[in-house]
Design a protein around this motif. Structure first.
Motif, PDB file in Angstrom:
ATOM      1  N   LEU A  31       0.363  -1.027   0.022  1.00  0.00           N
ATOM      2  CA  LEU A  31       0.180  -0.262   0.526  1.00  0.00           C
ATOM      3  C   LEU A  31       1.118   1.210  -0.152  1.00  0.00           C
ATOM      4  CD1 LEU A  31      -2.512  -0.596   3.041  1.00  0.00           C
ATOM      5  CD2 LEU A  31      -3.021  -1.151   0.076  1.00  0.00           C
ATOM      6  N   PRO A  32       0.395   2.245  -0.854  1.00  0.00           N
ATOM      7  CA  PRO A  32       1.274   2.880  -0.945  1.00  0.00           C
ATOM      8  C   PRO A  32       0.974   4.216  -0.342  1.00  0.00           C
ATOM      9  CG  PRO A  32      -0.554   3.365  -2.627  1.00  0.00           C
ATOM     10  CD  PRO A  32      -0.420   2.468  -1.844  1.00  0.00           C
ATOM     11  N   LEU A  33       1.353   3.777   1.139  1.00  0.00           N
ATOM     12  CA  LEU A  33       1.022   5.295   2.471  1.00  0.00           C
ATOM     13  C   LEU A  33       1.410   4.877   3.753  1.00  0.00           C
ATOM     14  CD1 LEU A  33      -2.534   3.060   3.212  1.00  0.00           C
ATOM     15  CD2 LEU A  33      -1.878   5.138   2.636  1.00  0.00           C
ATOM     16  N   ARG A  34       2.165   5.957   4.498  1.00  0.00           N
ATOM     17  CA  ARG A  34       2.693   6.225   5.137  1.00  0.00           C
ATOM     18  C   ARG A  34       1.806   5.850   6.682  1.00  0.00           C
ATOM     19  NH1 ARG A  34       7.025  10.745   5.344  1.00  0.00           N
ATOM     20  NH2 ARG A  34       8.331   9.347   5.615  1.00  0.00           N
ATOM     21  N   VAL A  35       2.448   5.694   7.797  1.00  0.00           N
ATOM     22  CA  VAL A  35       1.684   5.641   8.704  1.00  0.00           C
ATOM     23  C   VAL A  35       2.692   5.969  10.179  1.00  0.00           C
ATOM     24  CG1 VAL A  35      -0.463   4.403   9.859  1.00  0.00           C
ATOM     25  CG2 VAL A  35       0.036   3.898   7.126  1.00  0.00           C
ATOM     26  N   SER A  92      -9.777  -3.319   6.211  1.00  0.00           N
ATOM     27  CA  SER A  92     -11.288  -2.122   6.021  1.00  0.00           C
ATOM     28  C   SER A  92     -10.968  -0.814   5.425  1.00  0.00           C
ATOM     29  CB  SER A  92     -12.486  -2.508   6.454  1.00  0.00           C
ATOM     30  OG  SER A  92     -13.004  -2.430   5.945  1.00  0.00           O
ATOM     31  N   LEU A  93     -10.215  -1.036   6.895  1.00  0.00           N
ATOM     32  CA  LEU A  93     -10.344   1.045   6.923  1.00  0.00           C
ATOM     33  C   LEU A  93      -8.849   1.644   6.069  1.00  0.00           C
ATOM     34  CD1 LEU A  93     -10.226   2.510  10.863  1.00  0.00           C
ATOM     35  CD2 LEU A  93     -11.687   2.492   9.309  1.00  0.00           C
ATOM     36  N   LEU A  94      -7.892   0.866   5.786  1.00  0.00           N
ATOM     37  CA  LEU A  94      -7.134   0.648   5.129  1.00  0.00           C
ATOM     38  C   LEU A  94      -6.917   1.094   3.355  1.00  0.00           C
ATOM     39  CD1 LEU A  94      -3.626  -0.566   6.509  1.00  0.00           C
ATOM     40  CD2 LEU A  94      -4.408   1.885   6.561  1.00  0.00           C
ATOM     41  N   LYS A  95      -8.594   0.155   3.406  1.00  0.00           N
ATOM     42  CA  LYS A  95      -9.129   0.224   1.692  1.00  0.00           C
ATOM     43  C   LYS A  95      -9.632   1.553   1.240  1.00  0.00           C
ATOM     44  CE  LYS A  95      -9.504  -4.471   1.965  1.00  0.00           C
ATOM     45  NZ  LYS A  95     -10.324  -6.197   1.215  1.00  0.00           N
ATOM     46  N   LYS A  96      -9.878   2.924   2.330  1.00  0.00           N
ATOM     47  CA  LYS A  96     -10.908   3.298   1.947  1.00  0.00           C
ATOM     48  C   LYS A  96      -9.874   4.581   1.539  1.00  0.00           C
ATOM     49  CE  LYS A  96     -13.819   3.866   5.783  1.00  0.00           C
ATOM     50  NZ  LYS A  96     -14.380   4.854   6.834  1.00  0.00           N
TER      51      LYS A  96
END
Length: 398
Positions: free
Chosen positions: A4-8, A122-126
């Protein structure tokens, strides 16, 4: 596992819970995961590592707590979205969600504790808005001037956008809400908070309303030729109800475009109605006598007055989106929705639930016997041309 192209950023003072969250996020494929034990450490990390897409945030901790951290990043825009992960009671977490929204941050969800992998997935798909990568721009409202907004009205830059209301069972369109957008020549399409306060101060709300109505009724004529005639809902401020010319001007537009009053609904926020003088009731009655519907908007978001609700001739209650956001994990939200549905039924009023974004929310509302909703699950606000094209593809939510 796709990445996922996400920085968390994980903000959690309990070392085991923090390690668990970091491990889950990496297992789910997040590109970069940072961790901090308190708000001060998290803010220092953001200054060094740069903005993040999501902050997975606990609230209660020593030193700079989660609330202080959220307030700081709300001002700096270094966080795109927020996921709450806290052991605080549901009513307190719900209040924090309101604070998140007031700070201008995107709220993705509330996981509580212990952390659940599937709920997090599920939340990361938003959709996640990007955080700020440079200096925070000045709000458009600060830069706008009275002459600029007057020119925007005259030049047709304030355009109507349309968001459908839909039948939760069939997906069929029940109506559309007409929303204003400013097609600014240099800043792009601006949402209402960027210009509505200025319009109010300059006493230009009537100019906006009737300009929007003209364009929307023209579109209504086109829709009728294509076999569609959804009810159109316009936002109306309580202050506009004191004008004796309001109802006659609306009636004249209906006659000019050959539209019945039953094709229109006017939405008023409950907070404004509490301040409305008694003289405004006659305009509400006139609108109802013309066949128009009247909706009380954002019900439950302000200081609800059942006496006012019973005294004024409303036909529809629009329940604030905040109740749907908490539907899956906050029992009070389910009680509030059920009670509002029962109230509407007892008063002979339809109930529209706002903010429906997922099939899970839709199914939950159907189990509560809710019939009508509005939200991104069905459609986002769109231009008139897009609405005509969209209606041609009905049903879209079945």
């Amino acid at each position: 596992m796709p990445r996922l192209p996400l920085r968390v950023l994980v903000l959690e003072d309990h070392s085991f819970q923090r390690a668990l969250a970091v491990r889950m996020l990496r297992q789910l494929g997040c590109r970069e995961v940072f961790e901090a034990a308190d708000g001060a450490e998290a803010l220092a990390l953001l200054r060094e590592a740069g903005p993040v897409d999501i902050a997975l945030c606990d609230l209660r901790m020593d030193g700079v707590d989660g609330l202080e951290f959220l307030q700081a990043v709300g001002a700096s825009r270094q966080v795109g979205s927020v996921i709450l992960c806290s052991e605080l009671s549901g009513d307190l977490r719900r209040s924090v969600r309101q604070i998140v929204s007031l700070l201008g941050l995107e709220f993705l969800g509330d996981l509580g504790k212990p952390l659940c992998l599937e709920a997090l997935r599920s939340l990361l798909k938003k959709p996640v808005p990007a955080p700020a990568t440079g200096p925070v721009p000045r709000p458009a409202l600060e830069a706008a001037r009275e002459d600029e907004i007057r020119h925007a009205l005259q030049a047709g830059q304030l355009q109507p956008y349309y968001q459908p209301k839909f039948d939760l069972r069939t997906g069929q369109v029940r109506g559309v809400e007409v929303l204003a957008r400013w097609a600014h020549p240099s800043r792009g399409v601006l949402p209402p908070p960027a210009f509505m306060p200025l319009l109010e101060r300059c006493k230009l709300m009537d100019a906006l309303l009737f300009g929007q109505m003209e364009l929307a009724l023209e579109l209504h004529c086109q829709m009728r030729r294509h076999g569609h005639a959804p009810n159109m809902a316009f936002n109306l401020q309580a202050a506009q109800l004191v004008d004796d010319a309001l109802a006659p001007r609306i009636r004249a537009l209906l006659v000019r475009y050959g539209v019945s009053g039953a094709s229109l609904t006017f939405e008023l926020t409950e907070s404004g109605l509490l301040q409305a003088p008694q003289t405004s009731i006659k305009n509400l009655v006139r609108l109802r006598m013309m066949g128009c519907g009247l909706a009380i908007d954002d019900f439950g978001a302000g200081f609800s007055s059942l006496q006012r609700l019973c005294a004024l001739p409303f036909t529809e209650i629009k329940l604030d989106a905040e109740f749907v956001r908490g539907l899956g994990h906050e029992p009070r939200c389910q009680v509030a929705i059920s009670s509002t549905l029962a109230l509407g039924k007892a008063l002979g009023m339809s109930v529209v639930v706002e903010g429906i974004e997922t099939q899970e929310q839709r199914q939950h509302l159907l189990r509560l016997d809710c019939a009508t909703g509005q939200g991104y699950l069905c459609a986002r606000p769109m231009s008139g041309g897009q609405l005509l094209h969209w209606l041609g593809k009905q049903p879209v939510c079945a």
